[in-house]
Design an enzyme around this catalytic site. Structure first.
Site, mmCIF file in Angstrom:
data_model
loop_
_atom_site.group_PDB
_atom_site.id
_atom_site.type_symbol
_atom_site.label_atom_id
_atom_site.label_comp_id
_atom_site.label_asym_id
_atom_site.label_seq_id
_atom_site.Cartn_x
_atom_site.Cartn_y
_atom_site.Cartn_z
ATOM 1 N N TYR A 1 -75.144 -43.764 -16.671
ATOM 2 C CA TYR A 1 -74.803 -42.990 -15.251
ATOM 3 C C TYR A 1 -76.143 -42.271 -14.917
ATOM 4 O O TYR A 1 -75.809 -41.042 -14.711
ATOM 5 C CB TYR A 1 -73.718 -41.807 -16.051
ATOM 6 C CG TYR A 1 -72.356 -42.522 -16.022
ATOM 7 C CD1 TYR A 1 -71.444 -42.582 -14.992
ATOM 8 C CD2 TYR A 1 -72.042 -43.141 -17.180
ATOM 9 C CE1 TYR A 1 -70.367 -43.336 -14.931
ATOM 10 C CE2 TYR A 1 -70.462 -43.731 -17.383
ATOM 11 C CZ TYR A 1 -69.825 -43.598 -16.026
ATOM 12 O OH TYR A 1 -68.658 -44.362 -16.224
ATOM 13 N N TYR B 1 -59.094 -42.196 -15.868
ATOM 14 C CA TYR B 1 -60.449 -42.742 -16.419
ATOM 15 C C TYR B 1 -60.383 -43.403 -17.791
ATOM 16 O O TYR B 1 -59.798 -42.381 -18.595
ATOM 17 C CB TYR B 1 -61.646 -41.905 -16.367
ATOM 18 C CG TYR B 1 -62.666 -42.481 -17.148
ATOM 19 C CD1 TYR B 1 -63.567 -43.471 -16.159
ATOM 20 C CD2 TYR B 1 -63.212 -42.235 -18.235
ATOM 21 C CE1 TYR B 1 -64.683 -44.252 -16.853
ATOM 22 C CE2 TYR B 1 -64.300 -42.790 -18.702
ATOM 23 C CZ TYR B 1 -64.814 -43.692 -18.156
ATOM 24 O OH TYR B 1 -66.180 -44.447 -18.589
ATOM 25 N N LYS C 1 -64.606 -41.335 -29.950
ATOM 26 C CA LYS C 1 -65.169 -40.303 -29.703
ATOM 27 C C LYS C 1 -65.520 -39.337 -30.913
ATOM 28 O O LYS C 1 -66.373 -39.541 -31.744
ATOM 29 C CB LYS C 1 -64.630 -39.643 -28.466
ATOM 30 C CG LYS C 1 -65.206 -40.080 -27.027
ATOM 31 C CD LYS C 1 -64.985 -39.055 -26.081
ATOM 32 C CE LYS C 1 -65.158 -39.739 -24.767
ATOM 33 N NZ LYS C 1 -66.704 -39.662 -24.365
HETATM 34 N N1 PMP Z 1 -61.062 -42.981 -22.445
HETATM 35 C C1 PMP Z 1 -61.055 -41.872 -22.116
HETATM 36 C C2 PMP Z 1 -59.944 -40.832 -21.635
HETATM 37 C C3 PMP Z 1 -62.497 -41.218 -21.999
HETATM 38 O O1 PMP Z 1 -62.686 -39.833 -21.643
HETATM 39 C C4 PMP Z 1 -63.748 -42.259 -22.297
HETATM 40 C C5 PMP Z 1 -64.886 -41.808 -22.149
HETATM 41 N N2 PMP Z 1 -65.257 -40.723 -21.561
HETATM 42 C C6 PMP Z 1 -63.251 -43.821 -22.504
HETATM 43 C C7 PMP Z 1 -62.000 -43.874 -22.695
HETATM 44 C C8 PMP Z 1 -64.239 -44.680 -22.992
HETATM 45 O O2 PMP Z 1 -64.953 -44.328 -23.906
HETATM 46 P P1 PMP Z 1 -66.467 -44.910 -24.338
HETATM 47 O O3 PMP Z 1 -67.493 -44.047 -23.389
HETATM 48 O O4 PMP Z 1 -66.576 -44.488 -25.697
HETATM 49 O O5 PMP Z 1 -66.247 -46.250 -24.019
#
Ligand code: PMP
Length: 434
Positions: free
Chosen positions: A10, A137, A260
């Protein structure tokens, strides 16, 4: 020898400032090679849970590394993976029966989508339509992008993304038309699944919505045999006040995606939990009904022990209680900035505090592209914040102390004052922040 180029996520590599070189993390703080320490107010992209370098999690990983660092997960298993599955199934709401491991949030979502689609195939009733919220997202891989908002993030790939029916975002005024649409789609009988971020839509700008809204939609989906997939990649592990956001709803989803915070923020790990009926639809003599999906590092033992250690910290350190205290402090600060002319709206949910800044006061939309400007203002003062357009937010590690939080609140108050004093420069060119 010329230095290898590191291509950052990003990041517009032409215009971005030099990255800050971090040497050490401890508690809520990051320590750069040079300069002052930085307070990590966004848990390093929403992953750090109990704080950087938590000694217990670090010790458990080190012990495991001396025993078994990795083993192929097809045809083999190990105690950390089994133990974690047992604990997650017990902790997750609803009748979650099985745990499928992958590497990150996007893969947890890919797995969820593939499970839902193949579930209908295996059941002899193929369905292909997927529903998602307009500003959702769910990640950066192709399936996850497909179910996410069409935005600057997806623009170069829009032609390659599969079609999704987007439902209006979950604002109260949209409930009845969304329910009507689900009813229509349900009657057509072609909809396989509905994917959503429960209670908080993170990257969309920390949009918070009521559990009852989600309950109404899930109930309807059940009635029309549409599977529901809760993407708890951001909301999981305490962010909204309960260990999982889906604990706050009455009707549990069929599939839950986690990542996460699962390892306390130490190692990458994805989990897709599935209800018994999903798992059972893949059991057959027919090999075609197998779930043909897997990643090299599936159920990495180090990641699994980190996740177990993090769950242990939740118990030992009474973390959910601490989140309640953080929420109270956020509510106090919310009252302090109430009525500020630069604040359009504020939201508090568990450890999350989100502030939507007023747009178009001096010049139309002057704040909406201000991500990089606001980021610089805070980082220069030792605070890590990554605004989402005109939404400032705090999502700190739970080890943050009252006085550290007070430092953050004071900085935000000073920033709001600065907005009032300064003649805001036009925003820097550049991408919005994710
Ligand atoms: N789903 C949601 C709700 C997220 O906030 C994110 C990442 N911000 C993801 C999926 C994707 O996770 P990753 O960046 O570990 O691929």
């Amino acid at each position: 020898m010329s230095e290898g180029k590191v291509w950052h996520p990003y990041t517009q590599m032409k215009t971005a400032p030099e990255p800050i070189w971090i040497e050490k993390g401890e508690g809520a703080w990051l320590y750069p090679k040079s300069g002052e320490r930085i307070l990590d107010l966004i848990s390093s992209w929403w992953v750090t849970v109990h704080g950087h370098g938590h000694p217990y999690i670090a010790q458990k990983i080190a012990e495991q590394a001396g025993k078994l660092e990795q083993v192929i997960f097809a045809g083999f298993t190990h105690t950390p993976a089994q133990e974690l599955a047992t604990q997650l199934v017990a902790l997750l709401p609803g009748p979650m029966a099985s745990i499928f491991y992958s590497d990150n949030g996007s893969t947890a979502v890919e797995v969820g989508l593939k499970m839902a689609l193949q579930y209908w195939n295996n059941s002899g009733n193929p369905k292909s339509k997927i529903l998602a919220f307009q500003s959702a997202y769910h990640g950066d891989t192709f399936g996850a992008m497909s179910v996410s908002a069409r935005s600057v993030f997806t623009a170069p790939f829009n032609g390659q993304l599969f079609e999704v029916e987007f439902l209006p975002d979950p604002y109260p005024e949209n409930l009845s038309k969304t329910m009507e649409r689900i009813q229509e789609l349900g009657q057509e009988g072609k909809t396989a699944a509905f994917i959503f971020e429960p209670l908080v839509m993170g990257a969309a700008g920390m949009i918070c919505y009521e559990a009852s809204y989600l309950d109404s939609l899930i109930q309807l989906c059940r009635q029309y045999e549409i599977l529901t997939i809760a993407d708890e990649v951001m909301t999981g592990f305490g962010r909204t006040g309960t260990l999982f956001a889906t604990e706050q709803i009455q009707f549990s989803p069929d599939i839950i995606c986690l990542s996460k915070g699962i390892t306390g923020g130490f190692l990458p790990l994805g989990v897709t939990a599935a209800a018994g009926k999903i798992y059972e639809a893949f059991l057959a003599e027919d090999r075609m009904k197998t779930f043909f999906h897997g990643h090299s590092y599936t159920a990495n033992p180090l990641a699994c022990v980190a996740a177990l250690a993090s769950l242990e910290c939740f118990k030992q350190e009474n973390t959910l209680l601490r989140i309640q205290e953080i929420e109270k402090l956020h509510l106090g600060f919310q009252r302090r900035i109430e009525g500020n002319s630069f604040v359009q709206q504020t939201r508090v949910k568990g450890s999350l505090l989100a502030i939507t800044l007023q747009e178009g006061k001096e010049a139309p939309d002057y704040l909406s592209n201000w991500g990089p400007v606001i980021y610089s203002w805070f980082i220069q003062r030792g605070f890590l914040m990554r605004p989402l357009g005109n939404v400032l937010y705090l999502l700190p590690p739970y080890c943050i102390t009252d006085s550290e939080l007070e430092l953050a609140y004071t900085a935000i108050a000073a920033f709001l004052e600065h907005l009032g004093l300064a003649n805001p420069e036009p925003p820097l060119p550049g991408p919005v922040f994710g």
